[in-house]
Design an enzyme around this catalytic site. Structure first.
Site, mmCIF file in Angstrom:
data_model
loop_
_atom_site.group_PDB
_atom_site.id
_atom_site.type_symbol
_atom_site.label_atom_id
_atom_site.label_comp_id
_atom_site.label_asym_id
_atom_site.label_seq_id
_atom_site.Cartn_x
_atom_site.Cartn_y
_atom_site.Cartn_z
ATOM 1 N N HIS A 50 8.244 -56.353 -23.631
ATOM 2 C CA HIS A 50 7.189 -56.854 -24.522
ATOM 3 C C HIS A 50 5.822 -56.206 -24.228
ATOM 4 O O HIS A 50 4.899 -56.872 -23.749
ATOM 5 C CB HIS A 50 7.078 -58.385 -24.441
ATOM 6 C CG HIS A 50 6.351 -58.968 -25.616
ATOM 7 N ND1 HIS A 50 6.629 -60.201 -26.145
ATOM 8 C CD2 HIS A 50 5.342 -58.471 -26.385
ATOM 9 C CE1 HIS A 50 5.832 -60.439 -27.178
ATOM 10 N NE2 HIS A 50 5.034 -59.389 -27.346
ATOM 11 N N ARG B 94 8.940 -60.229 -32.892
ATOM 12 C CA ARG B 94 9.287 -61.392 -32.086
ATOM 13 C C ARG B 94 10.811 -61.488 -32.071
ATOM 14 O O ARG B 94 11.463 -61.299 -33.095
ATOM 15 C CB ARG B 94 8.703 -62.680 -32.679
ATOM 16 C CG ARG B 94 7.193 -62.821 -32.536
ATOM 17 C CD ARG B 94 6.768 -63.046 -31.076
ATOM 18 N NE ARG B 94 5.335 -63.218 -30.936
ATOM 19 C CZ ARG B 94 4.467 -62.232 -30.649
ATOM 20 N NH1 ARG B 94 4.897 -61.002 -30.475
ATOM 21 N NH2 ARG B 94 3.179 -62.494 -30.515
HETATM 22 P P1 NDP Z 1 0.285 -59.177 -40.057
HETATM 23 O O1 NDP Z 1 0.146 -60.644 -40.005
HETATM 24 O O2 NDP Z 1 -0.909 -58.329 -40.298
HETATM 25 O O3 NDP Z 1 1.344 -58.789 -41.211
HETATM 26 C C1 NDP Z 1 2.579 -59.399 -41.356
HETATM 27 C C2 NDP Z 1 3.405 -58.656 -42.408
HETATM 28 O O4 NDP Z 1 4.661 -59.315 -42.548
HETATM 29 C C3 NDP Z 1 2.748 -58.676 -43.785
HETATM 30 O O5 NDP Z 1 2.993 -57.481 -44.478
HETATM 31 C C4 NDP Z 1 3.464 -59.830 -44.472
HETATM 32 O O6 NDP Z 1 3.511 -59.743 -45.886
HETATM 33 C C5 NDP Z 1 4.850 -59.689 -43.906
HETATM 34 N N1 NDP Z 1 5.568 -60.966 -44.009
HETATM 35 C C6 NDP Z 1 5.264 -62.133 -43.413
HETATM 36 N N2 NDP Z 1 6.143 -63.091 -43.772
HETATM 37 C C7 NDP Z 1 7.005 -62.506 -44.632
HETATM 38 C C8 NDP Z 1 8.124 -62.958 -45.368
HETATM 39 N N3 NDP Z 1 8.535 -64.228 -45.297
HETATM 40 N N4 NDP Z 1 8.779 -62.077 -46.140
HETATM 41 C C9 NDP Z 1 8.357 -60.796 -46.250
HETATM 42 N N5 NDP Z 1 7.302 -60.294 -45.575
HETATM 43 C C10 NDP Z 1 6.632 -61.137 -44.782
HETATM 44 O O7 NDP Z 1 1.034 -58.741 -38.733
HETATM 45 P P2 NDP Z 1 0.869 -57.410 -37.839
HETATM 46 O O8 NDP Z 1 1.337 -56.246 -38.626
HETATM 47 O O9 NDP Z 1 -0.479 -57.337 -37.276
HETATM 48 O O10 NDP Z 1 1.862 -57.739 -36.627
HETATM 49 C C11 NDP Z 1 3.226 -58.054 -36.841
HETATM 50 C C12 NDP Z 1 3.763 -58.783 -35.642
HETATM 51 O O11 NDP Z 1 3.877 -57.909 -34.539
HETATM 52 C C13 NDP Z 1 2.881 -59.909 -35.097
HETATM 53 O O12 NDP Z 1 3.014 -61.081 -35.857
HETATM 54 C C14 NDP Z 1 3.395 -60.065 -33.703
HETATM 55 O O13 NDP Z 1 4.414 -61.041 -33.662
HETATM 56 C C15 NDP Z 1 3.992 -58.712 -33.379
HETATM 57 N N6 NDP Z 1 3.311 -58.054 -32.269
HETATM 58 C C16 NDP Z 1 4.076 -57.578 -31.228
HETATM 59 C C17 NDP Z 1 3.501 -56.918 -30.172
HETATM 60 C C18 NDP Z 1 4.334 -56.341 -29.083
HETATM 61 O O14 NDP Z 1 3.786 -55.867 -28.090
HETATM 62 N N7 NDP Z 1 5.637 -56.315 -29.206
HETATM 63 C C19 NDP Z 1 2.045 -56.726 -30.108
HETATM 64 C C20 NDP Z 1 1.340 -57.221 -31.250
HETATM 65 C C21 NDP Z 1 1.967 -57.869 -32.284
HETATM 66 P P3 NDP Z 1 2.176 -59.758 -46.776
HETATM 67 O O15 NDP Z 1 1.523 -58.408 -46.512
HETATM 68 O O16 NDP Z 1 2.656 -59.872 -48.152
HETATM 69 O O17 NDP Z 1 1.341 -60.893 -46.273
#
Ligand code: NDP
Length: 310
Positions: free
Chosen positions: A273, A225
């Protein structure tokens, strides 16, 4: 009593989703939000960016399915029903995202932008190829999409590091977690890939100070994002050369306005995007499976925690 599944999205194909879900959910009536006959029978909603107040009509709602992986726009709403919320999660979406990340990382690791520039000048420009193991790729966020991409990068032989909130173990990836490790992590990333969800904690996380911690000339890839990054600071860093190259799929304002300075930077690749999308053919089974789980009194999978923000 009939169970109704309501589909609401301006971006996804109702016809396609219905055709895939109907055989998997024989007892469920599937309709669009403008076709609802009995709001009391609505148990499931499949939605992407519904209008405010959308859920209030459905007193018997049991499940809200977000038609995508990113839930930032959903969890910040003040009209969410108190039912489980799940996100789309399917391997094809992960594979599509990983292919974008691989493309962007390989493009930098193989110095392709330098050859693109040289070609425009009809200039033969030899740069000795680097071994992938000498390129340190940092992946911020090791969730469903981030861990998939990190593993694919490791398979290519890169020196892959990953950062998340909680501890993780991924084959071939050096994982660290927590804010205390972030600064050092940035300092060790020749190519940084941002795959964090947008939450209260991650909004503006990559500000001018943190971008300055990257090795000078580092490459930057954001597929999560736009607002996770201070876009003005990123633009400044790209102009000064602190960041050498960027591949950006997401922005703090979308569509990126025509007057935005990022468009004119020669060291930036902009895509609108689309790094990955929800793929109904592979995601429908997971959506149906969760509905069947609810029917059996089991917990749903891929649940979102609105308090955590992802
Ligand atoms: P998930 O929700 O599965 O995973 C998020 C990851 O980020 C986890 O490893 C989590 O840690 C980590 N995280 C979250 N908050 C923090 C923090 N404060 N500090 C450190 N690490 C953190 O997300 P996805 O992998 O499925 O997707 C990631 C993002 O990709 C989505 O949220 C979306 O915004 C974006 N996206 C973009 C698309 C595009 O076309 N550009 C399409 C689809 C998604 P932990 O494992 O410890 O919980």
């Amino acid at each position: 009593m009939t169970s109704t599944l309501v589909f609401q999205s301006q971006f996804d194909s109702f016809t396609e989703w219905r055709a895939l879900l109907a055989p998997l959910l024989p007892g469920v009536h599937i309709c669009r939000d403008d076709e609802i006959e009995d709001p009391d029978s609505v148990h499931y909603v499949l939605t992407w960016k519904p209008p405010h107040g959308f859920f209030a009509r459905f007193p018997n709602l049991k499940l809200l399915v977000n038609l995508g992986a990113g839930v930032d726009a959903l969890v910040e709403r003040d009209d969410l029903p108190a039912v489980p919320i799940t996100r789309v999660s399917d391997p094809d979406m992960g594979r599509m995202m990983a292919s974008y990340v691989l493309f962007a990382v390989l493009r930098y690791a193989r110095d392709i932008p330098a050859f693109e520039r040289a070609q425009r000048e009809h200039r033969w420009h030899y740069l000795h190829p680097r071994l992938p193991a000498s390129v340190r790729v940092g992946v911020l966020g090791l969730g469903e999409l981030g861990s998939y991409a990190a593993l694919e990068l490791a398979r290519q032989g890169f020196d892959v590091r990953g950062w998340s909130r909680s501890p993780k173990q991924l084959d071939g990836v050096s994982c660290v977690n927590g804010m205390d490790s972030l600064d050092g992590f940035l300092g060790g990333s020749n190519i940084l890939v941002v795959m964090l969800p947008l939450t209260e904690q991650t909004r503006g996380l990559l500000d001018a100070e943190r971008l300055a911690l990257l090795p000078k000339g580092a490459c930057f890839i954001n597929v999560s994002r736009g607002a996770v990054v201070d876009q003005q600071a990123l633009t400044d860093a790209l102009i000064s050369g602190q960041i050498g190259e960027a591949t950006l799929d997401v922005f703090d304002r979308e569509p990126l306005p025509p007057e935005d300075p990022l468009w004119a930077l020669d060291n930036v690749l902009i895509t609108p995007h689309l790094a990955s999308i929800a793929i109904p053919a592979s995601a429908a089974r997971q959506v149906a499976d969760n509905i069947l789980r609810l029917g059996r009194g089991e917990a749903v999978l891929h649940q979102v925690d609105p308090a955590r923000g992802y």
